[in-house]
Every structure is written in C-alpha cells, then in structure tokens.
Scaffold this motif. Sequence first.
Motif, PDB file in Angstrom:
ATOM      1  N   GLY A 187       0.846  -1.190   0.000  1.00 48.84           N
ATOM      2  CA  GLY A 187       0.000   0.000   0.000  1.00 48.84           C
ATOM      3  C   GLY A 187       0.882   1.240   0.000  1.00 48.84           C
ATOM      4  O   GLY A 187       1.946   1.271  -0.610  1.00 48.84           O
ATOM      5  N   ASN A 188       0.458   2.264   0.713  1.00 47.73           N
ATOM      6  CA  ASN A 188       1.237   3.502   0.811  1.00 47.73           C
ATOM      7  C   ASN A 188       2.316   3.331   1.876  1.00 47.73           C
ATOM      8  O   ASN A 188       1.991   3.233   3.065  1.00 47.73           O
ATOM      9  CB  ASN A 188       0.323   4.668   1.170  1.00 47.73           C
ATOM     10  CG  ASN A 188       1.071   5.996   1.206  1.00 47.73           C
ATOM     11  OD1 ASN A 188       2.288   6.044   1.018  1.00 47.73           O
ATOM     12  ND2 ASN A 188       0.347   7.077   1.450  1.00 47.73           N
ATOM     13  N   ASP A 205       4.125   5.375   3.259  1.00 47.17           N
ATOM     14  CA  ASP A 205       4.089   6.461   4.250  1.00 47.17           C
ATOM     15  C   ASP A 205       3.130   6.166   5.393  1.00 47.17           C
ATOM     16  O   ASP A 205       3.194   6.810   6.445  1.00 47.17           O
ATOM     17  CB  ASP A 205       3.699   7.786   3.576  1.00 47.17           C
ATOM     18  CG  ASP A 205       4.769   8.267   2.601  1.00 47.17           C
ATOM     19  OD1 ASP A 205       5.935   7.882   2.767  1.00 47.17           O
ATOM     20  OD2 ASP A 205       4.422   9.026   1.672  1.00 47.17           O
ATOM     21  N   ASP A 206       2.229   5.211   5.187  1.00 50.29           N
ATOM     22  CA  ASP A 206       1.288   4.848   6.247  1.00 50.29           C
ATOM     23  C   ASP A 206       1.922   3.916   7.277  1.00 50.29           C
ATOM     24  O   ASP A 206       1.332   3.670   8.336  1.00 50.29           O
ATOM     25  CB  ASP A 206       0.044   4.166   5.652  1.00 50.29           C
ATOM     26  CG  ASP A 206      -0.814   5.117   4.828  1.00 50.29           C
ATOM     27  OD1 ASP A 206      -0.706   6.342   5.040  1.00 50.29           O
ATOM     28  OD2 ASP A 206      -1.576   4.637   3.972  1.00 50.29           O
ATOM     29  N   TRP A 207       3.108   3.404   6.972  1.00 44.22           N
ATOM     30  CA  TRP A 207       3.784   2.473   7.867  1.00 44.22           C
ATOM     31  C   TRP A 207       4.611   3.222   8.909  1.00 44.22           C
ATOM     32  O   TRP A 207       5.214   4.256   8.614  1.00 44.22           O
ATOM     33  CB  TRP A 207       4.710   1.551   7.073  1.00 44.22           C
ATOM     34  CG  TRP A 207       3.998   0.508   6.265  1.00 44.22           C
ATOM     35  CD1 TRP A 207       3.189   0.720   5.177  1.00 44.22           C
ATOM     36  CD2 TRP A 207       4.039  -0.904   6.464  1.00 44.22           C
ATOM     37  NE1 TRP A 207       2.723  -0.481   4.680  1.00 44.22           N
ATOM     38  CE2 TRP A 207       3.228  -1.496   5.451  1.00 44.22           C
ATOM     39  CE3 TRP A 207       4.670  -1.738   7.374  1.00 44.22           C
ATOM     40  CZ2 TRP A 207       3.038  -2.873   5.343  1.00 44.22           C
ATOM     41  CZ3 TRP A 207       4.491  -3.109   7.277  1.00 44.22           C
ATOM     42  CH2 TRP A 207       3.675  -3.677   6.272  1.00 44.22           C
TER      43      TRP A 207
END
Length: 383
Positions: free
Chosen positions: A79-80, A82-84
């Motif tokens: 996925g993105n 940056d969401d991690w």
Amino acid sequence: MAHTPIDPVQLSADLIRCPSVTPNEGGALALLDKLLSGAGFETHRVDRNGIANLYARWGRKGANRSFGFNGHTDVVPVGNPDDWSHDPFGGEIIDGVLWGRGATDMKTGVAAFAAAAIDFVHDTPPDGAVILAITGDEEGDAQDGTTALLDWMAKEGERMAVCLVGEPTCPNVMGEMIKIGRRGSMTAHFTARGVQGHSAYPHRAKNPLTAMVRLMDRLASHELDQGTEHFDPSTLAITTIDTGNPANNVIPAACRASVNIRFNDSHSGQSLTDWLWTEARKVQEETGVEISITTRISGESFLTPPGDLSTLVAGAVQAETGRRPELSTTGGTSDARFVKDHCPVVEFGLVGKTMHQVDERVEVELIHQLKAIYTRILTDYFA
C-alpha cells in the motif's frame, strides 16, 4: 566444524528485506537456496511461467519416512509506504518486535521451519528425508507455485509422506489452533441482458437490474447448510453489482454482479455451480431477461481427518506452549488445498492478527517458539 544454530529471527528479517511482492522473487528464494544447499540439502529451483519456486531435500530420495514443510515467500503489496510506522521492507527489530511485510504471512514461518530443519538434520540426522517446498506464488493466482512444485515432484519421483504448511493459524494467542482442512472457495460472475429503454415507459424495456436484484436476493437469502462435523456453515457474499449507467432516466441494457462462496464439505464447486444456474434460469423465466454465469473455483473443501498427523503436531504445540490447540477448518484458502492431493497435510503457524495490514509485525519471542515447535515435530516424527 562446529555448527552454529540458525537464528530464525535474523533469517526472518533477512527475508523481509527481500521485496518479494507477488510475482517478484526479490532475492528471498535465492537466499534460502544458498542457506539450505550450504547445510547439505539438495536444492532445485522449480520456476514456471516466470514464477520462482524452491525445492530442498535432506536425506535420500523416495524415503518412506519423509516430513515436508510448505510455505511461501511472496507477499501482498504494502500500500502507501508512508502509512507504515517503519520501512515495510526494513526488517527492523524494535523493542522485541519484528516489523515488515511478511512478518506474519509468512516469511517468519518459512524462516522458522528452515532453521528447525537445518539444525535438526545436523544435530540428529534422521532415518528418512526432510523436505521444504517453498513457493513465490501463494498470494497471487497460485497457478505456478505449489502446483508447479507438486507437478515437478511427481515427474521426478519426489514425495512427502506428510506435510505441514506454516501459514499463520492462531487467531489471538500462540498455540491455540491447527488447521486440519479448509473451506472451498469459488467466485461467480453474472451478466443480465435486457432491453434498454426510457424509465418513463418501463413496459417498452426489459430491466436487467430488476432481474439481477431478484436473483441476488434469492442467492443471499438462501441457507446453504447448517455446518458439518468439522466445518462452519457455508457462506455466500455479494461482492459487486454494476451497471455503469450515468443517466437516471434510462433503463440500462445490461447489469453485472459477482458473488463469492466459501463452502464446506456439504458441497462441491460443481454442485454449487449447478445451483446457481438453476436459480438464474428461474429468474430468467420470470423476467424475460437473459442471465449468463461464469465461475472460477479456487479450491474445493478438504479435510485431513483427526489422526496421527494432527496428534503429532498438537502434542508438539502443547509441549512448547502449554495449550492444547483446537482442530479447525476456519479461514480462507491456503496452498494446503493443493498439497492434500499429494499427502496428508495440516497447518500450524503464528498469530495472524496483522497479516496483510499496514504495520505487519510479530513478537520475536514467538518466532523462536515457532522454531522450537517445528523442531519438536521433527524430533517426534522421526523418533
């Protein structure tokens, strides 16, 4: 030369750092190939249609006593990024937790059984064979993964007497569940074709939406069964209804819908396909709207009846965790659906709470515990 035990946590982290999103191998199988061949395993890359797979055997070919492990190193997309909270391919260990895509599903499982197998055959060489069948195509279409390995094994005269799939099987705590079977899975796509017309003059049209809604309601309202001895009730879910119609005063000419069915051993893919066609024909006769169906059966339901294999695995789990695991058939599909045509198969692995999620992670102590369970299973099998 002294043998240094394989650290399953470090191996897990190394595998996570391989960006092996299906269908990319990402270096994960190459890493395992080098490790296993260096430990005395005979290894073979079994690649098919661009999909990478690895077969490794310690011991003689065709041994009557041969314990197999099956697992996959491919992972779903992150996925993105940056969401991690941490790099999904960083394999970072922070405060006793390993982070990254594949931390539960299932690079840790592969690392644990590879580490257990290497140490076991070095420390207590068994009278028989230990086999690892590892695929890079479990999260995708699974057409050229474990099936390719099994096809190659049949051609080459290789065989597992029994097999354990290392998928995460525990819902909440380590040791609570073993999978002894899986529900079948199929998807059906419906197309309803009517006659387009003005919504003010519905008698001049044949509305495919009316027919499709009626059919979907019949399917979703129908009780497929009440469950069986080892399986929960079968389920049917409507997953989409589409017309692509932007006008509110036009009856469209066609409508499409899809359903997904997870079914127990009361049914087969064919019996359910026949039922779908029967219901579709009823609605077609009632409405005059033509309905067609295409189906894809991902796997039939199967069961490895409780017996020697499940008792062996359950005993090892209980010895290492203090919990007697439940024998279950819940959850989605796994590559055990292919292995069951080759030999008896069960599944046991980590807690799967964060699999496929952002911030996938696992406590490192559970990886060590999983290796200990797999080691005990091998010890007890060859005792």
